[in-house]
Design a protein around this motif. Sequence first.
Motif, PDB file in Angstrom:
ATOM      1  N   ARG A  75       4.489   1.674   1.770  1.00  0.00           N
ATOM      2  CA  ARG A  75       5.468   2.633   1.267  1.00  0.00           C
ATOM      3  C   ARG A  75       4.987   4.021   1.688  1.00  0.00           C
ATOM      4  NH1 ARG A  75       8.921   0.507  -2.856  1.00  0.00           N
ATOM      5  NH2 ARG A  75       8.232  -1.508  -3.680  1.00  0.00           N
ATOM      6  N   VAL A  76       5.757   4.695   2.507  1.00  0.00           N
ATOM      7  CA  VAL A  76       5.335   5.961   3.093  1.00  0.00           C
ATOM      8  C   VAL A  76       6.262   7.067   2.602  1.00  0.00           C
ATOM      9  CG1 VAL A  76       4.709   7.135   5.231  1.00  0.00           C
ATOM     10  CG2 VAL A  76       4.633   4.634   5.130  1.00  0.00           C
ATOM     11  N   ILE A  77       5.677   8.135   2.031  1.00  0.00           N
ATOM     12  CA  ILE A  77       6.459   9.226   1.443  1.00  0.00           C
ATOM     13  C   ILE A  77       6.034  10.546   2.066  1.00  0.00           C
ATOM     14  CG2 ILE A  77       7.164  10.375  -0.688  1.00  0.00           C
ATOM     15  CD1 ILE A  77       6.239   7.930  -2.236  1.00  0.00           C
ATOM     16  N   CYS A  78       6.993  11.330   2.521  1.00  0.00           N
ATOM     17  CA  CYS A  78       6.716  12.669   3.018  1.00  0.00           C
ATOM     18  C   CYS A  78       6.970  13.660   1.877  1.00  0.00           C
ATOM     19  CB  CYS A  78       7.598  13.000   4.231  1.00  0.00           C
ATOM     20  SG  CYS A  78       7.254  14.622   4.942  1.00  0.00           S
ATOM     21  N   MET A  79       5.892  14.075   1.203  1.00  0.00           N
ATOM     22  CA  MET A  79       6.011  15.003   0.082  1.00  0.00           C
ATOM     23  C   MET A  79       5.755  16.432   0.579  1.00  0.00           C
ATOM     24  SD  MET A  79       4.436  12.864  -3.160  1.00  0.00           S
ATOM     25  CE  MET A  79       2.731  13.178  -2.757  1.00  0.00           C
ATOM     26  N   SER A  80       6.293  16.721   1.741  1.00  0.00           N
ATOM     27  CA  SER A  80       6.098  18.019   2.383  1.00  0.00           C
ATOM     28  C   SER A  80       7.182  18.994   1.943  1.00  0.00           C
ATOM     29  CB  SER A  80       6.129  17.827   3.901  1.00  0.00           C
ATOM     30  OG  SER A  80       6.249  19.037   4.582  1.00  0.00           O
ATOM     31  N   ILE A  81       6.925  20.293   2.110  1.00  0.00           N
ATOM     32  CA  ILE A  81       7.924  21.311   1.809  1.00  0.00           C
ATOM     33  C   ILE A  81       8.585  21.836   3.082  1.00  0.00           C
ATOM     34  CG2 ILE A  81       6.252  23.202   1.806  1.00  0.00           C
ATOM     35  CD1 ILE A  81       9.388  22.863  -0.424  1.00  0.00           C
ATOM     36  N   ASN A  82       7.839  21.896   4.180  1.00  0.00           N
ATOM     37  CA  ASN A  82       8.371  22.452   5.428  1.00  0.00           C
ATOM     38  C   ASN A  82       8.191  21.538   6.626  1.00  0.00           C
ATOM     39  OD1 ASN A  82       9.379  24.991   4.602  1.00  0.00           O
ATOM     40  ND2 ASN A  82       7.323  25.877   4.600  1.00  0.00           N
ATOM     41  N   ASN A  83       7.044  20.878   6.695  1.00  0.00           N
ATOM     42  CA  ASN A  83       6.623  20.221   7.929  1.00  0.00           C
ATOM     43  C   ASN A  83       7.049  18.761   8.018  1.00  0.00           C
ATOM     44  OD1 ASN A  83       4.739  22.299   9.351  1.00  0.00           O
ATOM     45  ND2 ASN A  83       4.176  22.380   7.196  1.00  0.00           N
ATOM     46  N   TRP A  84       7.336  18.353   9.255  1.00  0.00           N
ATOM     47  CA  TRP A  84       7.618  16.952   9.555  1.00  0.00           C
ATOM     48  C   TRP A  84       6.313  16.255   9.900  1.00  0.00           C
ATOM     49  CZ3 TRP A  84      12.554  14.404  10.770  1.00  0.00           C
ATOM     50  CH2 TRP A  84      13.654  15.150  10.338  1.00  0.00           C
ATOM     51  N   LEU A  93       0.853  -1.183   0.000  1.00  0.00           N
ATOM     52  CA  LEU A  93       0.000   0.000   0.000  1.00  0.00           C
ATOM     53  C   LEU A  93       0.890   1.234   0.000  1.00  0.00           C
ATOM     54  CD1 LEU A  93      -2.543  -1.157   2.748  1.00  0.00           C
ATOM     55  CD2 LEU A  93      -2.893  -1.220   0.272  1.00  0.00           C
ATOM     56  N   LEU A  94       0.368   2.318  -0.547  1.00  0.00           N
ATOM     57  CA  LEU A  94       1.128   3.557  -0.666  1.00  0.00           C
ATOM     58  C   LEU A  94       0.464   4.639   0.172  1.00  0.00           C
ATOM     59  CD1 LEU A  94       3.405   5.134  -2.104  1.00  0.00           C
ATOM     60  CD2 LEU A  94       1.824   5.498  -4.009  1.00  0.00           C
ATOM     61  N   MET A  95       1.274   5.355   0.960  1.00  0.00           N
ATOM     62  CA  MET A  95       0.765   6.458   1.757  1.00  0.00           C
ATOM     63  C   MET A  95       1.651   7.677   1.546  1.00  0.00           C
ATOM     64  SD  MET A  95      -0.582   4.905   5.337  1.00  0.00           S
ATOM     65  CE  MET A  95      -1.574   6.393   5.554  1.00  0.00           C
ATOM     66  N   THR A  96       1.029   8.836   1.310  1.00  0.00           N
ATOM     67  CA  THR A  96       1.784  10.077   1.155  1.00  0.00           C
ATOM     68  C   THR A  96       1.258  11.122   2.116  1.00  0.00           C
ATOM     69  OG1 THR A  96       0.312  10.969  -0.572  1.00  0.00           O
ATOM     70  CG2 THR A  96       2.173   9.597  -1.296  1.00  0.00           C
ATOM     71  N   PHE A  97       2.160  11.937   2.630  1.00  0.00           N
ATOM     72  CA  PHE A  97       1.813  13.048   3.506  1.00  0.00           C
ATOM     73  C   PHE A  97       2.359  14.334   2.885  1.00  0.00           C
ATOM     74  CE2 PHE A  97       2.996   9.607   6.757  1.00  0.00           C
ATOM     75  CZ  PHE A  97       1.767   8.988   6.625  1.00  0.00           C
ATOM     76  N   GLU A  98       1.593  15.403   2.972  1.00  0.00           N
ATOM     77  CA  GLU A  98       2.077  16.675   2.436  1.00  0.00           C
ATOM     78  C   GLU A  98       1.430  17.842   3.173  1.00  0.00           C
ATOM     79  OE1 GLU A  98       0.265  17.762  -1.563  1.00  0.00           O
ATOM     80  OE2 GLU A  98      -0.260  15.626  -1.485  1.00  0.00           O
ATOM     81  N   ASP A  99       2.128  18.966   3.204  1.00  0.00           N
ATOM     82  CA  ASP A  99       1.537  20.180   3.750  1.00  0.00           C
ATOM     83  C   ASP A  99       0.882  20.959   2.614  1.00  0.00           C
ATOM     84  OD1 ASP A  99       3.977  20.806   2.578  1.00  0.00           O
ATOM     85  OD2 ASP A  99       4.891  21.531   4.425  1.00  0.00           O
ATOM     86  N   TRP A 100      -0.191  21.679   2.942  1.00  0.00           N
ATOM     87  CA  TRP A 100      -0.966  22.374   1.923  1.00  0.00           C
ATOM     88  C   TRP A 100      -1.369  23.743   2.447  1.00  0.00           C
ATOM     89  CZ3 TRP A 100      -1.251  21.936  -2.997  1.00  0.00           C
ATOM     90  CH2 TRP A 100      -2.276  22.549  -3.729  1.00  0.00           C
TER      91      TRP A 100
END
Length: 275
Positions: free
Chosen positions: A211-220, A152-159
């Motif tokens: 599979r976990v991806i942090c597609m963030s620009i600033n945030n952890w 499974l695929l998981m992505t996190f991002e700030d918006w």
Amino acid sequence: MTRLLVILATTILGCFAARVELDWDVGYVYGARDGYTYRRAIGVNGKLPFPPVHVTQGDTLVINVHNSLNVPTSIHAHGLLNNGTNYYDGPDMVTQCGILPGESFTYVLETKDQFGTFWIHGHTRHQEVDGLHTPLIIHSRKQPVIDYDEELLMTFEDWFTTEFNVRQEYINNLKGAERPPTNYAKALINGYDGNNTAAITFVPGKRYRLRVICMSINNWFKFRIPGHKMTLIEADGVESVPLEVDGLSMGPGQRYSVIVTAHDTMKFNYIYNVT
């Protein structure tokens, strides 16, 4: 003998390699990704989020990018080495000129012996902040360090509620006495507000690779599944010695793969935590 084995392995890999070609029209899209604020963003082929890219180790990935924005654009495959082909690496005015509005450029990305979890993002004017990004999964041709039933695929991002160029104008306004307006980022899971993100469905007793991806620009981001242990098997596109962890703490651009075994009962639902 060692040289013969290396040549043989390279030949076998080349026999199975494929050429995967994609057509990307980078343009403006509109929507309320956080569930509240309707705003302009950047997508591909009229979609945001747009589909992840899946290839196999040894494949050649060809992306024909057409720029339908009113400013230059470029893309970057985050984690690919690009040895000898840095002109496909993407940083605008560093390794390549930006793709001008109305123009096109073809990226030829060789995966060679790399495999694992990566992502592709814009590399001009911080366009990745406004939506120009998607996962890149390079599947291995060899047996995984731990067998699993499904991945499974998981992505996190700030918006943010405003486009990057608007926020940049405030920051660069050295004549203004007032400080820039506060614009806190919101969090998206798999491209959507957490209330609208599809649930993870586990089948009792099955073993999953997340599979976990942090597609963030600033945030952890911190990720946990209470009541479950995770076994880390990959970090940033490199296989690791299996390591049991309670959760993940991820900075911008980081990627992990973990193995999670579902419990043998469906009596309980578990709420995963992303903070």
